[in-house]
Design a protein around this motif. Structure first.
Motif, PDB file in Angstrom:
ATOM      1  N   ASP A  56       0.847  -1.195   0.000  1.00 49.56           N
ATOM      2  CA  ASP A  56       0.000   0.000   0.000  1.00 49.56           C
ATOM      3  C   ASP A  56       0.880   1.242   0.000  1.00 49.56           C
ATOM      4  N   ARG A  57       1.261   1.708  -1.183  1.00 53.99           N
ATOM      5  CA  ARG A  57       2.135   2.872  -1.275  1.00 53.99           C
ATOM      6  C   ARG A  57       1.401   4.164  -0.946  1.00 53.99           C
ATOM      7  N   GLU A  58       0.073   4.165  -1.084  1.00 56.46           N
ATOM      8  CA  GLU A  58      -0.684   5.366  -0.730  1.00 56.46           C
ATOM      9  C   GLU A  58      -0.736   5.556   0.783  1.00 56.46           C
ATOM     10  N   GLY A  59      -0.765   4.424   1.496  1.00 61.00           N
ATOM     11  CA  GLY A  59      -0.861   4.494   2.945  1.00 61.00           C
ATOM     12  C   GLY A  59       0.463   4.568   3.660  1.00 61.00           C
ATOM     13  N   CYS A  60       1.546   4.343   2.918  1.00 63.27           N
ATOM     14  CA  CYS A  60       2.884   4.352   3.529  1.00 63.27           C
ATOM     15  C   CYS A  60       3.867   4.915   2.519  1.00 63.27           C
ATOM     16  N   ASP A  61       4.519   6.026   2.870  1.00 66.02           N
ATOM     17  CA  ASP A  61       5.393   6.703   1.909  1.00 66.02           C
ATOM     18  C   ASP A  61       6.874   6.396   2.139  1.00 66.02           C
ATOM     19  N   TYR A  62       7.146   5.168   2.569  1.00 68.15           N
ATOM     20  CA  TYR A  62       8.543   4.751   2.710  1.00 68.15           C
ATOM     21  C   TYR A  62       8.658   3.234   2.619  1.00 68.15           C
ATOM     22  N   GLY A  63       9.900   2.787   2.355  1.00 69.44           N
ATOM     23  CA  GLY A  63      10.179   1.369   2.276  1.00 69.44           C
ATOM     24  C   GLY A  63      10.960   0.869   3.474  1.00 69.44           C
ATOM     25  N   GLU A 345       8.835  -7.009  15.691  1.00 66.92           N
ATOM     26  CA  GLU A 345       7.751  -6.781  14.737  1.00 66.92           C
ATOM     27  C   GLU A 345       7.150  -5.397  14.980  1.00 66.92           C
ATOM     28  N   VAL A 346       7.114  -4.599  13.925  1.00 70.01           N
ATOM     29  CA  VAL A 346       6.674  -3.207  14.045  1.00 70.01           C
ATOM     30  C   VAL A 346       5.541  -2.956  13.047  1.00 70.01           C
ATOM     31  N   GLU A 347       4.438  -2.415  13.553  1.00 75.52           N
ATOM     32  CA  GLU A 347       3.309  -2.086  12.682  1.00 75.52           C
ATOM     33  C   GLU A 347       3.715  -1.010  11.678  1.00 75.52           C
ATOM     34  N   GLN A 348       3.092  -1.053  10.490  1.00 70.62           N
ATOM     35  CA  GLN A 348       3.352  -0.077   9.451  1.00 70.62           C
ATOM     36  C   GLN A 348       2.058   0.659   9.083  1.00 70.62           C
ATOM     37  N   PRO A 349       2.181   1.882   8.613  1.00 69.42           N
ATOM     38  CA  PRO A 349       0.970   2.623   8.263  1.00 69.42           C
ATOM     39  C   PRO A 349       0.302   2.071   7.002  1.00 69.42           C
ATOM     40  N   GLY A 350      -0.942   2.477   6.803  1.00 72.05           N
ATOM     41  CA  GLY A 350      -1.671   2.020   5.632  1.00 72.05           C
ATOM     42  C   GLY A 350      -2.098   0.582   5.763  1.00 72.05           C
ATOM     43  N   ASN A 352      -0.832  -2.281   5.284  1.00 74.20           N
ATOM     44  CA  ASN A 352       0.410  -3.039   5.135  1.00 74.20           C
ATOM     45  C   ASN A 352       0.644  -3.924   6.348  1.00 74.20           C
ATOM     46  N   PRO A 353       1.220  -5.098   6.131  1.00 77.45           N
ATOM     47  CA  PRO A 353       1.526  -5.968   7.264  1.00 77.45           C
ATOM     48  C   PRO A 353       2.692  -5.406   8.071  1.00 77.45           C
ATOM     49  N   PRO A 354       2.885  -5.870   9.292  1.00 82.44           N
ATOM     50  CA  PRO A 354       4.034  -5.427  10.083  1.00 82.44           C
ATOM     51  C   PRO A 354       5.347  -5.809   9.393  1.00 82.44           C
ATOM     52  N   ILE A 355       6.390  -5.095   9.734  1.00 79.96           N
ATOM     53  CA  ILE A 355       7.721  -5.417   9.256  1.00 79.96           C
ATOM     54  C   ILE A 355       8.587  -5.746  10.461  1.00 79.96           C
ATOM     55  N   VAL A 356       9.492  -6.711  10.306  1.00 78.64           N
ATOM     56  CA  VAL A 356      10.414  -7.058  11.387  1.00 78.64           C
ATOM     57  C   VAL A 356      11.702  -6.267  11.204  1.00 78.64           C
ATOM     58  N   PRO A 376       8.142   7.508  10.940  1.00 78.17           N
ATOM     59  CA  PRO A 376       7.025   8.418  10.652  1.00 78.17           C
ATOM     60  C   PRO A 376       6.774   8.599   9.161  1.00 78.17           C
ATOM     61  N   ARG A 377       5.541   8.864   8.833  1.00 77.94           N
ATOM     62  CA  ARG A 377       5.234   9.323   7.490  1.00 77.94           C
ATOM     63  C   ARG A 377       5.783  10.741   7.332  1.00 77.94           C
TER      64      ARG A 377
END
Length: 399
Positions: A56-63, A345-350, A352-356, A376-377
């Protein structure tokens, strides 16, 4: 955002950094509890677009790159090239303990936010810079105006020349050591300078050159040449001064075995069914084993390559220093990293599943470090931070 529990919870840092070296420095400070306010230009940190990218690139503006080294921070968008943005930054600097940046020499001076200007606003402010070749304030370099990246620092600082297969021209290290190690040293410098400022009321300028940091990491290269005229070269998966101290092939991977001391060597000889090597003239002490390193490595390789990595670790683990050569998959399956809080495990915006993410390796019992907030966004905290500081600035003037 959870509570900041680390020992630096009373520290505020204004983070003007981008890419890896600077963000890694401020990430360490944030993991230890500092309130790190990431000041970003309207376009954001250059690393926001680097992968792996979320679905979800609209909900999260970073990789993943940005997520890893910018956790625990708050993002404020300010165009410090504008009068309004610069004035807002000055007001924030009055409340900060430190400013960290990793621009080329002279960039911040030309932008009107030099250390000298900020010191006028806040005499106790610590100003830290991470540059390829340092800042003229701490020592002139003929390369002061050169751009630099990790691979350049690794090469010039001596790391590449001693890494890789024997007889080769050198290899870069896999991780961005040329960024991460300077960033780590800069974090130590910031904490030290804040400690001094709270005692004296006076801040100071400090910098870490990427070249300098890698040179310090390669201290063996320096003393070997100075003390013995020895130019260290790549030694493959071993070392020139200890044996065995190598990576050995197994039937399904590879394993590290280090048994330079006599006690560990004796145990290892019994484990491989070669007890006579304890008294063999070629292997009876560490000096003889170093002199006959190829013989020793050959003996051990013959044993390791017919066994699995697991079999070898089960045979000598806890008795002789040994460890498997772990891939990322292996690390995720190993109980140690999760038990130590090193895979978080860290939640991500939008959507998107969490990222470790790799956790903070600095473990404290009374004021624990940790990951308490995702990255942060872009500009997510602009209104909050400026309002808390009593700063009123039109949205169009911020960006």
């Amino acid at each position: 955002m959870n509570a900041r529990t680390g020992p630096l919870s009373d520290v505020r840092v204004l983070d003007l950094t981008q890419a890896l070296a600077g963000p890694y420095c401020t990430m360490l400070l944030a993991d230890l509890g500092a309130d790190v306010i990431k000041i970003e230009p309207p376009a954001g940190d250059m690393s926001r677009s680097m992968g792996p990218l979320p679905v979800d690139r609209e909900g999260c503006d970073y990789g993943g790159y940005f997520a890893s080294v910018n956790r625990n921070k708050r993002s404020v968008v300010l165009d410090i090239k504008s009068d309004a943005g610069r004035d807002a930054f000055f007001k924030l600097a009055k409340t900060a303990d430190a400013v960290v940046e990793n621009a080329k020499t002279g960039v911040m001076d030309r932008a009107g936010i030099s250390y000298e200007r900020l010191r006028e606003i806040n005499p106790a402010l610590v100003y830290a810079a991470i540059r390829g070749f340092g800042d003229p304030r701490t020592g002139a370099s003929p390369y002061a105006n050169w751009p630099a990246f990790d691979i350049v620092a690794q090469s010039m600082g001596g790391l590449v020349a001693v890494t890789g297969p024997q007889g080769g021209g050198g290899y870069k290290a896999g991780p961005g050591v040329g960024d991460i190690y300077p960033g780590t040293l800069a974090a130590l410098g910031v904490v030290s300078a804040i400690h001094a400022a709270r005692r004296t009321g006076q801040g100071q300028f400090l910098d870490v050159a990427m070249y300098d940091a890698i040179l310090a990491l390669c201290e063996m290269v320096v003393y070997s040449y100075s003390g013995g005229g020895i130019v260290r070269e790549p030694t493959g998966n071993g070392t020139a001064v200890l044996c065995p101290f190598d990576i050995f092939p197994t039937c399904d991977g590879a394993v590290a075995i280090a048994a330079p001391g006599e006690n560990h060597w004796n145990i290892l000889c019994d484990a491989i069914g070669r007890p006579e090597l304890v008294t063999d003239d070629r292997t009876r002490n560490v000096n003889r084993r170093v002199a006959n390193a190829e013989f020793v490595r050959g003996i051990l390789s013959e044993w390791t390559k017919v066994h699995s990595t697991r079999e070898i670790v089960n045979a000598i683990g806890g008795k002789v220093p040994v460890g498997p050569v772990n891939s990322a998959k292996d690390i995720f399956e190993d109980p140690h990293p999760r038990a130590r809080g090193m895979l978080v495990e860290v939640e991500q915006p939008g959507d998107n599943p969490p990222i470790v993410l790799a956790g903070c390796p600095i473990k404290l019992t009374g004021t624990p470090s940790g990951i308490y907030a995702r990255a942060p966004r872009l500009g997510e905290h602009t209104d909050q931070v400026l309002a808390d500081a009593g700063i009123t600035i039109a949205r169009k003037e911020q960006s």
